[in-house]
Scaffold this active site. Sequence first.
Site: not given
Ligand code: GDD
Ligand code: MG
Length: 368
Positions: A108, A159, A218
């Site tokens: 994303d 987080k 993001d």
């Molecule tokens: N295949 C799969 N299975 N993908 C997953 C799953 C799962 O169960 N859960 C989440 N994802 C994918 C989401 O589609 C996204 O592309 C990515 O993993 C990260 O998940 P988010 O839900 O967007 O996490 P976030 O934005 O709260 O936090 C993450 O991204 C940040 C940066 O944007 C973490 O990686 C943080 O550490 C990071 O700073």
């Molecule tokens: Mg994200």
Amino acid sequence: MIAVILVGGFGTRLRPLTYTRPKQLLPLGNTTLIEYMIGRLAEQEFREIVLAVGYRPDTLKEVLGDGERLGVNIHYSLEEEPLGTAGPIRQAEDYLRGSGEFFVLNGDIVSDMNYQQILVHHRYHQAQASIALYRVDDPSRYGVVDITSEGQILAFIEKPPADTAPSNLINAGCYVLDESVLDHIPLGRKVSIERETFPLLCEKGRVYGWEHKGLWIDTGTPSSYLEANKEVLAASTNQSHRESPPTHHGPVRRMYIGPTSSRNVRYLRPYWKGKDTIIGNDCEIGPNVTLGRNVTIGAGTRIRDAVIFNCVEIGESVVLRNTVIGQGAKIGDKIRLEEFQLVGDGATIYPGAIVPPGARIDPGTDFR
Ligand code: GDD
Ligand code: MG
């Protein structure tokens, strides 16, 4: 080089748009988030892409197929149950064993990251894992690192509570992992790379950080998605500018082309208008607007900082700003949506309705 892209999330912060598609299929100008990401990987010589999918994989397969159109081979690794952000990597190990090292990307992120640079940095430090980092003002909604001046990551905290973050450098959602990391991810259960794998590797292995300083967004929230739309539109406009430099900024044209065209439409760059989209007289479109295909817009309507999906019908004298309108939705005359309202696919907003700031209108519903 091979990259695993994590695209299994439910996109909850972008509901109702993500009830009917994963967030990776949200449009950005004439592309979608996932096509934009894969396109950038293909430009940088990635040929094998593993998509770790779980939520609505059918819709992704329909758009991306085997990847040939984008110049890559796409392999789909399907999760019966969500496996988190590390579990899918272990599940895809058949594609990854024998590669030596591979990339993992959150699915994303809009960025102009140089993957070659992080790889060079990874090899130079003989790291087991390298994490692309990005500096932000408020790190609390991200993964945050404690890092030495040589770039070794001592701790990874996902987080952290407000004011407890060890730095302003956050996980930018792009990693190079040595093949040996696969052995540290348990098989067959949900595993978080941020909460389990990275803390473990920081303690036992060599984890390095590489700071990315360019574009990074993001796209997980309505405002960041609109921001990404703006950046992608601006970048594609710049590209065409390279071929024919603009003579001025601001309004690029006032149109009056014959009696069958709309009169006095003002376009402000950047914007994207899909095929067969019809715009009424005296409208103002842009800046930062994606209009899908087969959209109709009534006279006197103004749209800026917005994404309008395909086949949307918009009435007369409507004002849209900071809003996203799902496929096939109908927006009645004189409606104003300016404060992050999200309208689901096929919903109808009737004339006279007042839609509160931040409202989420479910797909197919009527709002009066
Ligand atoms: N295949 C799969 N299975 N993908 C997953 C799953 C799962 O169960 N859960 C989440 N994802 C994918 C989401 O589609 C996204 O592309 C990515 O993993 C990260 O998940 P988010 O839900 O967007 O996490 P976030 O934005 O709260 O936090 C993450 O991204 C940040 C940066 O944007 C973490 O990686 C943080 O550490 C990071 O700073
Ligand atoms: Mg994200």
